[in-house]
Design an enzyme around this catalytic site. Structure first.
Site, PDB file in Angstrom:
ATOM      1  CG  ASN A   1       6.316 -18.404 -43.049  1.00 35.10           C
ATOM      2  OD1 ASN A   1       5.835 -17.487 -42.397  1.00 35.10           O
ATOM      3  ND2 ASN A   1       6.239 -18.450 -44.371  1.00 35.10           N
TER       4      ASN A   1
ATOM      5  NE  ARG B   1      11.617  -5.614 -39.893  1.00 33.38           N
ATOM      6  CZ  ARG B   1      10.552  -6.109 -39.266  1.00 33.38           C
ATOM      7  NH1 ARG B   1       9.493  -6.457 -39.973  1.00 33.38           N
ATOM      8  NH2 ARG B   1      10.549  -6.261 -37.964  1.00 33.38           N
TER       9      ARG B   1
ATOM     10  CG  HIS C   1      -2.650 -12.054 -39.222  1.00 33.29           C
ATOM     11  ND1 HIS C   1      -2.682 -11.331 -38.059  1.00 33.29           N
ATOM     12  CD2 HIS C   1      -2.276 -11.190 -40.189  1.00 33.29           C
ATOM     13  CE1 HIS C   1      -2.360 -10.074 -38.310  1.00 33.29           C
ATOM     14  NE2 HIS C   1      -2.094  -9.968 -39.594  1.00 33.29           N
TER      15      HIS C   1
END
Length: 411
Positions: free
Chosen positions: A55, A110, A124
């Site tokens: 993030n 990941r 988003h």
């Protein structure tokens, strides 16, 4: 929720948080550029420190994109005055950095085994804000302020199409990217900025050989064609691909219900711009686009949350206060200067969006026992960084089963 029942706390109900935990990101991408860019993205994520939270990668890219665009806006707030060439180059650089970072946050999630539904939502949310600045910067770089109707059309098309992309996801349960989609649009806008930087923004005023129109119309004619193609594709998906009971949305609601919030943003914006006695859109184009863009970003985020939590889309929102006041002010013959209310709309909608996003992120972090911008433990490196199939390209780029790229992520 009713407009007057706005609550700062407990935006997400326990049922929504449970549904969010169960959410699985589904994405398909047929992008032309994504496979070609995978080697660059894989190299870039390999250079990224393991302690860097996904993030944080996303938000750094967004901030750079916003700052470079605001510099451009400062030199040409109305889209008429030619901005310095270096500001166009900065916008190209800022968008390229954002696009690259937005494409590796899912890979980083990941890679460090830190994927969660929050990554998709956060990505988003950043994309919804970036769309406003990217569209506006392209119009300013081409000096489209000379043609206010074109400027309005292009900016609100970008905002509406981004919303529609998530509308079709809310209906079908899968985010789909065509062969010409977000990545292609971003690199096209980078190219526009580089042309303005190399040849000067005035180059868009020159006549094209054998054609009786200015050069600036070429990219926007092409963009309009792509917009129409995307709109038709989204409409077909929305009307025919409902995955709920009897062809309804993921929440079991009408597939047309998300049209209401979008209409409550776009229609007042059009009416206010056309009927303003002070030509508020023509004189203050950037402030107008940013103000209504922030309102659109808020309702887009609520649509994303409705999809991820399989909840009914809420129609009214406090962010509509500014547009409502502008509309009523015109109805009563502008008893308050319109520019005052326009700046109020920008300030109100911005703080409302930031407070909403911050509260939602805090609630999800508390529920999932994770941190937003920090990996609170030594991450274990995943052996799989790149993607191998076309469907996985979409996951990397747009959300993957965990984090994902800027078009829609989830980590």
């Amino acid at each position: 929720m009713p407009l007057l029942a706005y609550k700062e706390r407990h935006i997400l109900s326990p049922q929504q948080l449970r549904k969010l935990t169960e959410h699985k990101y589904s994405c398909f991408s047929a992008s032309l550029l994504d496979p070609l860019l995978q080697p660059w993205w894989n190299w870039l994520v390999a250079q990224t420190p393991l302690w860097l939270a996904p993030n944080l990668i996303t938000i750094v890219g967004l901030i750079l994109n916003i700052v470079t665009t605001l510099i451009l806006i400062c030199y040409s707030p109305n889209g008429i005055d030619p901005p310095p060439r270096w500001t166009c180059f900065l916008c190209a650089l800022g968008l390229f950095v954002y696009q690259s970072l937005d494409s590796i946050d899912g890979k980083q999630a990941r890679r460090t085994n830190t994927s969660s539904p929050l990554g998709e939502l956060f990505d988003h949310g950043c994309d919804s804000i970036s769309t406003i600045f990217v569209a506006l910067s392209a119009c300013i770089s081409c000096q489209l302020g000379h043609y206010p109707n074109w400027l309005f059309f292009q900016c609100f098309c970008a905002i509406a199409l981004f919303y529609c992309a998530h509308w079709q996801t809310y209906v079908s349960g899968t985010m789909r990217f065509g062969r010409i989609d977000v990545t292609e649009a971003q690199f096209s806008i980078i190219a526009i900025h580089l042309v303005s930087a190399a040849l000067g923004p005035e180059v868009w005023l020159t006549k094209m050989p054998y054609l009786e129109c200015e050069t600036r119309y070429l990219p926007f004619y092409i963009a309009s064609g792509v917009d129409l193609s995307l709109a038709l594709r989204y409409a077909k998906s929305i009307l025919n691909e409902g995955c709920g009971k009897n062809g309804s949305s993921v929440a079991g609601t009408s597939v047309l219900s998300p049209s209401i919030p979008l209409t409550l943003v776009v229609l007042p914006a059009l009416m206010i711009a056309q009927k303003s006695p002070d030509n508020i859109f023509t004189e203050h184009a950037s402030v107008f686009i940013l103000a209504f863009g922030m309102v659109a970003a808020k309702i887009t985020n609520k649509l994303v949350i409705a999809h991820m939590t399989k909840a009914e889309m809420e129609y009214l929102d406090w962010s509509l206060l500014g547009p409502g006041l502008l509309f009523l002010n015109q109805y009563f013959n502008c008893i308050v200067p319109e520019i005052w209310l326009l700046w109020f709309t920008l300030a109100w909608s911005t703080q409302d969006l930031l407070r909403y996003c911050a509260q939602v992120c805090l609630e999800i972090c508390h529920h999932l026992r994770i941190e937003l911008f920090r990996i609170p433990y030594s991450p274990k490196v995943s052996n799989t960084i790149s993607v191998g199939s076309q469907s996985n390209f979409g996951a990397d780029k747009n959300g993957g089963t965990s984090h994902r790229k800027s078009k829609s992520k989830a980590h």
